[in-house]
Design an enzyme around this catalytic site. Structure first.
Site, PDB file in Angstrom:
ATOM      1  CG  HIS A   6      25.849  51.030  32.565  1.00  0.00           C
ATOM      2  ND1 HIS A   6      26.184  50.510  31.342  1.00  0.00           N
ATOM      3  CD2 HIS A   6      26.823  50.600  33.405  1.00  0.00           C
ATOM      4  CE1 HIS A   6      27.304  49.823  31.425  1.00  0.00           C
ATOM      5  NE2 HIS A   6      27.730  49.870  32.672  1.00  0.00           N
ATOM      6  CG  HIS A   8      30.319  50.709  36.520  1.00  0.00           C
ATOM      7  ND1 HIS A   8      29.580  49.641  36.978  1.00  0.00           N
ATOM      8  CD2 HIS A   8      30.343  50.606  35.168  1.00  0.00           C
ATOM      9  CE1 HIS A   8      29.196  48.920  35.925  1.00  0.00           C
ATOM     10  NE2 HIS A   8      29.635  49.487  34.822  1.00  0.00           N
ATOM     11  CB  ALA A  72      32.335  47.092  35.197  1.00  0.00           C
ATOM     12  CB  SER A  73      37.546  47.556  34.687  1.00  0.00           C
ATOM     13  OG  SER A  73      37.821  48.695  35.479  1.00  0.00           O
ATOM     14  CG  HIS A 178      29.094  45.388  32.920  1.00  0.00           C
ATOM     15  ND1 HIS A 178      30.441  45.345  32.656  1.00  0.00           N
ATOM     16  CD2 HIS A 178      28.711  46.670  32.698  1.00  0.00           C
ATOM     17  CE1 HIS A 178      30.848  46.554  32.297  1.00  0.00           C
ATOM     18  NE2 HIS A 178      29.822  47.377  32.302  1.00  0.00           N
ATOM     19  CD  GLU A 284      30.234  51.366  31.299  1.00  0.00           C
ATOM     20  OE1 GLU A 284      29.974  51.239  30.103  1.00  0.00           O
ATOM     21  OE2 GLU A 284      30.820  50.474  31.954  1.00  0.00           O
ATOM     22  NE  ARG A 290      37.494  57.295  33.210  1.00  0.00           N
ATOM     23  CZ  ARG A 290      37.816  56.990  34.455  1.00  0.00           C
ATOM     24  NH1 ARG A 290      38.450  57.872  35.212  1.00  0.00           N
ATOM     25  NH2 ARG A 290      37.506  55.808  34.948  1.00  0.00           N
TER      26      ARG A 290
END
Lengths: 341, 341
Positions: A6, A8, A72-73, A178, A284, A290
């Site tokens: 996972h 991105h 994803a966002s 997702h 992720e 973060r």
């Protein structure tokens, strides 16, 4: 080998976001709409964005290969119509493909789909096919709520989604379920909408018999399965009330959870409750969270530390790190074997 | 003393549901609308519905007092308008009051509010005041989504809700944040909507500064806090990204979690992650999950067994069972002290 299922591309060069902003402006004012050819990102820019971010952390933390999909966002399927989503998905997927070509030992692609609210999911199939056949992608991300928090698509068990499932079965690829950005003020994107979607997707499968129609269909539910493992007793009990089989028979041949749970007690619960065969390593990383956890001095999203801190045996860790991913993503397994791994 | 802070009158005599069905029919056809006086439930019927259900299980399991509110899934604030909700809430609250009078040592009330989608929450205040002043209720249930799964009310941090909060502060009563039936096909009521609402409510508070405006406002988030404790690292990290204080300072002076988590590993996570001062014993018995867990041979919702099975010290168990409830529900504490407890 440690496979992170996972990841991105959250660190794409700024030019991508600038192009997207112009595209969004172009929805209202077609004279503003940029051409695809106006987006130009060099291999060097891609390389730098990866080497100084994901790849650096992968080396520091000790993971080898990331299944890599567009941010994803930023999918934001609620923006514009199918044509907008289609152009945007093609651009984002191509960038992930180029990353996978630049770093073939470290990244392999998973596709975002050009979903759009109210549009038949079968319109996503050409992009899906291109990503699998031309780009060598090994999975897809499927958004159960392309409206972005209004939840007006049918449940995942509805025939509405079957064209996607038929292709997934044909190509033997799983889908990570997702969602994308929430445009509903009630739902914070990464703090509520993501987790809610995970729980919702699981329950949509629990109440239905989708996997009778598609016995080989496979879903990865990210973020440790939302609320599901924590409430495993509730879900076992609800299945019982609904006269469904035991969850291990009803859902766990088809549903997998990733390890994007950002503290030790959460991973300990996950590994205690969910069969190890159903857990896939993931971080992720450079995503929702973060920062560095002041309680540990380490990054919240350095999930490998929690796996190492768990009571899993070496054999079970192998499954979580590699074995399960090879089983759930057979095209990944094939690609690795072709390289002698 | 063991106080269960989360019980609903799920076993009310059938006449209640029949009256409600007539009321719902009356929305379309006013000639069908029943009068309140047409609902007649005797004390004996109330007694039997409690003695053979909640009270029997409370005695078997060893809890003493339940904070008792109308059946959550039957609130169904999305049905009809404010007048419909108002009549229905008054009926349901009065029944809980009568139960508390019939069994004063075992039940004390919490109010459902006559919420209605799009209607100013201040319209709920007369019912709230009646329940506190005349019925001696010690808390309320506040539905953050009276639409039933469409989530079109403002977040709980919005001034929209402030009239309710002002009354809560004035009367020193907490609210359990509890949705009702989902009328959105995406969300199973007890398997998705309830848990999603819990997570959503917590995150709405995390992103805002509501408790700066109301330092003494108190929310109980039911069902073990939805996904929150399992993802405590994520929430700590998100607060950090948002430059909020540590969660213990930002939220845990105002937010509490109940123990409606229906398996041992879930309760073990809850008690490991959340400070014991923020955990209130509850079972929501005869609710979503009424069966017996084949893995233990005991009822899923017999949550006292999990507390007993946890590593909590005797002192901490006292807090979870009684001390915290007395602190979060001061009117309960006062009522108990008035009886010499």
């Amino acid at each position: 080998m440690i496979i992170d299922c996972h990841g991105h591309y959250t660190t794409a060069p700024k030019a991508l976001e600038e192009w997207r902003n112009r595209q969004i402006a172009g929805i209202k004012d077609p004279t503003e709409m940029p051409k695809v050819s106006e987006l130009s990102i060099s291999d060097d820019a891609l390389r730098e964005s990866i080497e100084t971010n994901q790849l650096k952390l992968m080396k520091q933390r000790g993971s080898d290969l990331t299944i890599f999909s567009p941010r994803a966002s930023f999918m934001a399927h609620h923006i514009g119509d199918f044509a907008i989503s289609s152009t945007w998905a093609a651009i984002c997927n191509e960038l992930c493909y180029r990353v996978s070509q630049l770093f073939p030992d470290n990244f392999i692609g998973a596709a975002m789909l050009p979903q759009s609210p109210g549009v038949d999911p079968k319109t996503c199939i050409p992009e899906l096919e291109k990503c699998v056949k031309q780009y060598g992608f090994v999975g897809i991300n499927l958004n159960p709520d392309p409206s972005g928090g209004h939840w007006n698509s049918p449940p995942l068990s509805d025939r509405h989604w079957y064209p996607i499932y038929e292709k997934m079965v044909e190509y033997d690829i799983p889908a990570m379920i997702h969602v994308s950005t929430s445009c509903n003020a009630c739902f914070h994107t990464t703090g509520a909408h993501y987790l809610n979607a995970d729980t919702t997707a699981f329950m949509q499968c629990l109440t239905a018999d989708l996997f009778k129609d598609f016995p080989t269909l496979r879903f990865v539910i990210p973020h440790g399965g939302g609320a599901v493992p924590y409430h495993w007793g509730r879900f076992r009990g609800l299945a019982q009330e609904l006269k469904k089989p035991l969850l291990k028979d009803h859902l766990l041949k088809n549903i997998y959870f990733d390890t994007c749970v950002y503290h030790q007690p959460g991973i300990d619960l996950l590994t205690r409750v969910i069969p190890v065969e159903n857990i896939l390593f993931a971080s992720e990383m450079i995503g929702a969270v973060r920062g560095i956890d002041p309680e540990t001095g380490h990054y919240y999203d350095d999930t490998k530390r929690y796996i190492e801190g768990s009571t899993l045996s070496a054999e079970d860790r192998y499954k979580v790190y590699e074995g399960n991913a090879r089983r759930v993503f057979p095209r990944l397994d094939k690609a690795l074997k072709a390289k002698g791994h």
